[in-house]
Scaffold this motif. Structure first.
Motif, short mmCIF file in Angstrom:
data_model
loop_
_atom_site.label_atom_id
_atom_site.label_comp_id
_atom_site.label_asym_id
_atom_site.label_seq_id
_atom_site.Cartn_x
_atom_site.Cartn_y
_atom_site.Cartn_z
N PRO A 76 -13.69 3.40 -53.30
CA PRO A 76 -14.86 3.78 -52.37
C PRO A 76 -15.00 3.10 -51.15
CG PRO A 76 -15.34 1.99 -54.30
CD PRO A 76 -13.96 2.35 -54.23
N LEU A 77 -14.12 3.83 -50.25
CA LEU A 77 -14.28 3.51 -48.83
C LEU A 77 -15.28 3.98 -48.07
CD1 LEU A 77 -12.86 1.88 -46.47
CD2 LEU A 77 -11.50 3.69 -46.26
N ALA A 78 -16.38 3.22 -47.48
CA ALA A 78 -17.37 3.67 -46.74
C ALA A 78 -16.75 4.49 -45.13
CB ALA A 78 -18.57 2.68 -46.55
N PRO A 79 -17.35 5.43 -44.85
CA PRO A 79 -17.04 5.85 -43.61
C PRO A 79 -17.48 4.88 -42.43
CG PRO A 79 -18.78 7.39 -44.12
CD PRO A 79 -18.44 6.32 -45.28
N GLY A 80 -18.31 4.13 -42.70
CA GLY A 80 -18.51 3.35 -41.63
C GLY A 80 -17.72 1.97 -41.67
N GLU A 81 -17.04 1.78 -42.68
CA GLU A 81 -16.10 0.73 -42.74
C GLU A 81 -14.89 1.33 -42.01
OE1 GLU A 81 -16.83 -1.66 -46.87
OE2 GLU A 81 -16.17 0.38 -47.02
N VAL A 82 -14.62 2.59 -42.03
CA VAL A 82 -13.66 2.98 -41.02
C VAL A 82 -13.96 2.84 -39.56
CG1 VAL A 82 -12.35 5.28 -40.50
CG2 VAL A 82 -12.84 4.84 -42.91
N VAL A 83 -15.12 3.49 -39.39
CA VAL A 83 -15.58 3.37 -37.84
C VAL A 83 -15.39 1.71 -37.34
CG1 VAL A 83 -17.73 3.67 -36.24
CG2 VAL A 83 -17.10 5.25 -38.05
N ARG A 131 -25.07 8.31 -50.23
CA ARG A 131 -25.87 9.63 -50.21
C ARG A 131 -26.30 9.42 -48.79
NH1 ARG A 131 -27.68 9.10 -55.59
NH2 ARG A 131 -25.75 10.31 -56.89
N GLY A 132 -27.02 8.61 -48.39
CA GLY A 132 -27.69 8.26 -47.42
C GLY A 132 -26.76 7.96 -45.95
N HIS A 133 -25.89 7.03 -46.49
CA HIS A 133 -24.73 6.50 -45.64
C HIS A 133 -23.82 7.66 -44.84
CE1 HIS A 133 -22.14 4.23 -43.21
NE2 HIS A 133 -20.99 4.47 -43.91
N VAL A 134 -23.46 8.54 -45.48
CA VAL A 134 -22.73 9.72 -45.23
C VAL A 134 -23.37 10.49 -44.14
CG1 VAL A 134 -20.96 9.82 -47.00
CG2 VAL A 134 -22.85 11.53 -46.87
N ARG A 135 -24.84 10.57 -44.08
CA ARG A 135 -25.69 11.28 -43.28
C ARG A 135 -26.07 10.55 -42.03
NH1 ARG A 135 -26.65 13.47 -48.47
NH2 ARG A 135 -26.49 15.73 -48.56
N ASP A 136 -26.20 9.27 -42.36
CA ASP A 136 -26.37 8.30 -41.38
C ASP A 136 -25.81 7.09 -41.13
OD1 ASP A 136 -27.90 6.65 -39.35
OD2 ASP A 136 -29.76 6.50 -40.38
N ALA A 137 -24.84 6.91 -40.10
CA ALA A 137 -24.11 5.62 -40.10
C ALA A 137 -24.68 4.25 -40.36
CB ALA A 137 -23.08 5.87 -38.81
N ALA A 138 -26.01 4.40 -39.78
CA ALA A 138 -26.88 3.06 -39.75
C ALA A 138 -27.66 2.90 -41.29
CB ALA A 138 -27.50 2.88 -38.69
N HIS A 139 -27.67 3.81 -42.12
CA HIS A 139 -28.36 3.83 -43.12
C HIS A 139 -28.15 2.54 -43.93
CE1 HIS A 139 -30.55 5.16 -46.86
NE2 HIS A 139 -29.67 4.50 -47.48
N ARG A 140 -29.13 1.64 -44.15
CA ARG A 140 -29.10 0.26 -44.90
C ARG A 140 -27.67 -0.28 -44.65
NH1 ARG A 140 -30.14 0.12 -50.53
NH2 ARG A 140 -30.12 -1.96 -49.95
N SER A 141 -27.35 -0.52 -43.07
CA SER A 141 -26.39 -1.15 -42.64
C SER A 141 -25.97 -2.47 -43.40
CB SER A 141 -26.06 -1.15 -41.29
OG SER A 141 -27.17 -1.93 -40.76
N GLU A 142 -26.94 -3.21 -44.11
CA GLU A 142 -26.90 -4.41 -44.46
C GLU A 142 -25.93 -4.24 -45.68
OE1 GLU A 142 -30.59 -2.70 -46.53
OE2 GLU A 142 -29.83 -2.65 -44.59
#
Length: 194
Positions: A76-83, A131-142
Motif C-alpha cells: 500500500p504505497l500512497a502516491p503522496g509518498e512517491v511525490v 479514496r480521498g488521497h488519490v483525488r487530492d494529494a493534501a487530503h488528511r496529509s497528517e
C-alpha cells in the motif's frame, strides 16, 4: 514511466501484480513490490515505507532511462509518498490506479487470510483515507506526516501531481481485475508514447 497500482490491504494488489506481470513484459514493463527492491523489516512502519518509496522512484527512473517502465503493486504505497520522495520530482506526472472494494468485501478478504489481531478497523480506515488521497494529494496529509520519515517532502503534497483512476474490485473476479489493470496500463503506456 511509473504505474502505481495501490490501495489498502485486501484490495487485490499482490494478486493482480502476479497476473499482469507476464502480460506486460513484452511492453517493457517490470512489475514489482517492495520485497523485490528492499529488505522488509520484521515490523514495517510508515517511515520505512516512505524511505522505501525512494527506492521505487529510483528504480522507475533507472528503467525509464533504458526505455522501460515500472508497475508497482502489492504494497500500500500512497502516491503522496512517491511525490514526497527525494527523487520524486524527477518522475514528473505519473499514473495511479486505486484498487478499492467495499468494507464488507475488504473485511472478508482480510479475515480469510487469518487473524487480523484487532487491526481490522485500521485497514478499513486506511481504505477510506486512500479514496480521498488519490483525488487530492493534501487530503488528511497528517496520515503521511505523523510518524513519517523526516526525508518526506510533505510540502509537495499539493495540487494533483498524478493521473488517478479507481477500479472497484468488490464484485470482480481476480481474472477480471487483472484484465482491467492490464487495459489501464496499456492505455497509460499509449498516452506516454503519444
Amino acid at each position: 514511466m511509473l504505474l502505481l497500482v495501490t490501495g489498502a490491504s485486501g484490495q487485490g494488489k499482490s494478486t493482480v501484480r502476479r497476473a499482469v506481470a507476464p502480460r506486460l513484459a513484452d511492453e517493457g514493463v517490470e512489475c514489482v513490490e517492495f520485497s523485490d527492491l528492499v529488505p522488509i523489516p520484521q515490523a514495517p512502519d510508515t517511515a520505512w515505507r516512505q524511505r522505501s518509496a525512494e527506492e521505487v522512484v529510483r528504480h522507475a527512473l533507472t528503467l525509464e532511462r533504458s526505455g522501460r517502465h515500472l508497475l508497482f503493486a502489492g504494497d500500500p504505497l500512497a502516491p503522496g509518498e512517491v511525490v514526497g520522495a527525494p527523487s520524486g520530482p524527477a518522475l514528473g506526472v505519473f499514473d495511479v490506479l486505486l484498487l478499492d472494494a467495499d468494507e464488507s468485501t475488504q473485511t472478508a478478504r482480510l479475515t480469510s487470510r487469518g487473524p487480523v489481531d484487532g487491526a481490522l478497523e485500521h485497514h478499513v480506515a486506511f481504505a477510506t483515507w486512500f479514496r480521498g488521497h488519490v483525488r487530492d494529494a493534501a487530503h488528511r496529509s497528517e496520515v503521511l506526516t505523523a510518524d513519517g520519515w523526516d526525508g518526506l517532502a510533505a510540502e509537495r503534497l499539493v495540487g494533483q501531481p498524478w493521473r488517478a483512476a479507481v477500479l472497484d474490485t468488490t464484485d470482480r473476479s481476480p481474472d477480471a481485475v487483472a484484465d482491467a489493470v492490464e487495459a489501464w496500463a496499456l492505455r497509460c503506456l499509449r498516452r506516454g508514447r503519444g
